[in-house]
Design a protein around this motif. Structure first.
Motif, mmCIF file in Angstrom:
data_model
loop_
_atom_site.group_PDB
_atom_site.id
_atom_site.type_symbol
_atom_site.label_atom_id
_atom_site.label_comp_id
_atom_site.label_asym_id
_atom_site.label_seq_id
_atom_site.Cartn_x
_atom_site.Cartn_y
_atom_site.Cartn_z
ATOM 1 N N ARG A 72 -8.092 -31.998 17.476
ATOM 2 C CA ARG A 72 -7.950 -31.648 16.064
ATOM 3 C C ARG A 72 -9.286 -31.613 15.339
ATOM 4 O O ARG A 72 -10.107 -32.504 15.478
ATOM 5 C CB ARG A 72 -7.039 -32.675 15.396
ATOM 6 N N SER A 73 -9.458 -30.550 14.571
ATOM 7 C CA SER A 73 -10.544 -30.439 13.606
ATOM 8 C C SER A 73 -9.945 -29.794 12.368
ATOM 9 O O SER A 73 -8.731 -29.576 12.308
ATOM 10 C CB SER A 73 -11.709 -29.609 14.161
ATOM 11 N N LEU A 74 -10.785 -29.479 11.405
ATOM 12 C CA LEU A 74 -10.293 -28.906 10.149
ATOM 13 C C LEU A 74 -11.015 -27.610 9.834
ATOM 14 O O LEU A 74 -12.195 -27.442 10.150
ATOM 15 C CB LEU A 74 -10.496 -29.884 8.993
ATOM 16 N N LEU A 75 -10.293 -26.714 9.179
ATOM 17 C CA LEU A 75 -10.886 -25.521 8.606
ATOM 18 C C LEU A 75 -10.875 -25.724 7.101
ATOM 19 O O LEU A 75 -9.820 -25.959 6.501
ATOM 20 C CB LEU A 75 -10.070 -24.278 8.975
ATOM 21 N N ASP A 76 -12.052 -25.666 6.501
ATOM 22 C CA ASP A 76 -12.182 -25.823 5.055
ATOM 23 C C ASP A 76 -11.936 -24.452 4.428
ATOM 24 O O ASP A 76 -12.866 -23.683 4.183
ATOM 25 C CB ASP A 76 -13.567 -26.363 4.712
ATOM 26 N N ARG A 90 -6.752 -24.689 0.969
ATOM 27 C CA ARG A 90 -6.553 -26.080 1.383
ATOM 28 C C ARG A 90 -7.190 -26.281 2.748
ATOM 29 O O ARG A 90 -7.568 -25.330 3.410
ATOM 30 C CB ARG A 90 -5.070 -26.428 1.437
ATOM 31 N N LEU A 91 -7.301 -27.538 3.166
ATOM 32 C CA LEU A 91 -7.741 -27.827 4.526
ATOM 33 C C LEU A 91 -6.633 -27.435 5.496
ATOM 34 O O LEU A 91 -5.450 -27.682 5.233
ATOM 35 C CB LEU A 91 -8.057 -29.314 4.682
ATOM 36 N N VAL A 92 -7.013 -26.841 6.607
ATOM 37 C CA VAL A 92 -6.057 -26.388 7.620
ATOM 38 C C VAL A 92 -6.386 -27.101 8.925
ATOM 39 O O VAL A 92 -7.541 -27.092 9.372
ATOM 40 C CB VAL A 92 -6.155 -24.859 7.825
ATOM 41 N N GLU A 93 -5.394 -27.713 9.536
ATOM 42 C CA GLU A 93 -5.597 -28.337 10.842
ATOM 43 C C GLU A 93 -5.683 -27.260 11.910
ATOM 44 O O GLU A 93 -4.813 -26.395 12.007
ATOM 45 C CB GLU A 93 -4.464 -29.312 11.155
ATOM 46 N N GLN A 148 -7.512 -26.508 16.130
ATOM 47 C CA GLN A 148 -7.879 -27.171 17.377
ATOM 48 C C GLN A 148 -9.221 -26.640 17.866
ATOM 49 O O GLN A 148 -9.584 -25.486 17.594
ATOM 50 C CB GLN A 148 -6.824 -26.932 18.455
ATOM 51 N N SER A 177 -14.488 -32.573 14.116
ATOM 52 C CA SER A 177 -14.155 -33.982 13.976
ATOM 53 C C SER A 177 -15.430 -34.808 14.083
ATOM 54 O O SER A 177 -16.427 -34.402 14.713
ATOM 55 C CB SER A 177 -13.148 -34.420 15.047
#
Length: 158
Positions: free
Chosen positions: A36-40, A44-47, A49, A138
């Motif tokens: 898991r990482s995030l897309l800014d 909104r933040l999106v989970e 991979q 992450s």
């Protein structure tokens, strides 16, 4: 790298991430990890991979082991709500799985040390066009200094 793998493996839960292995005669010959990482994104933040690492024992390379692991991982993630998978890697290798340069889809890489061609993404069924922005790795990738390329001879964090 082994410490990074151990730390990433500890973040995998039944609903977040994948750790896949290939075996031959009871021996692990390949491994692929999606974490898991995030897309800014603007909304909104999106989970998302990140596929890293992918490794195959040398004598089993070029036998389809890595490809099978990547295909299986993407198939599993496509059945979930994961919209995007990012990676840093060789475009000639990952193109066969549908990965394209992230910049071509208006994604921004998390570090200037990542070559543009190496920053890649594949969209999955959960993807929507508004999902654009900057990938935020992450914290573990940063802690292990495993983001982008380092100039030869430069020190890493100890």
């Amino acid at each position: 790298m082994a410490d990074l793998v151990d730390d990433l493996r500890a973040t995998i839960t039944p609903v977040a991430g994948l750790s896949l292995v290939a075996e031959h005669d009871g021996e692990v010959i390949g491994h692929a990890m999606f974490t898991r990482s995030l897309l800014d994104a603007p909304r909104r933040l999106v989970e998302v991979q990140v596929l890293s690492p992918l490794a195959v024992v040398r004598k089993y390379q070029k036998h389809g082991v890595g490809s099978a692991l990547v295909h299986r991982g993407l198939d599993i993630l496509a059945e979930s709500s994961v919209p995007l998978v990012f990676l840093e890697g060789d475009p000639d290798y990952y193109r066969r799985f549908g990965f394209v340069p992230g910049g071509d889809l208006s994604f921004r890489k998390p570090s200037l040390r990542i070559p543009d061609a190496a920053f890649q993404v594949v969209t999955l069924p959960g993807y929507q066009p508004w999902m654009t922005g900057t990938l935020v790795y992450s914290e573990l990738f940063w802690r292990h200094d495993a983001v982008g390329l380092r100039e030869p001879g430069t020190a890493t964090i100890q």
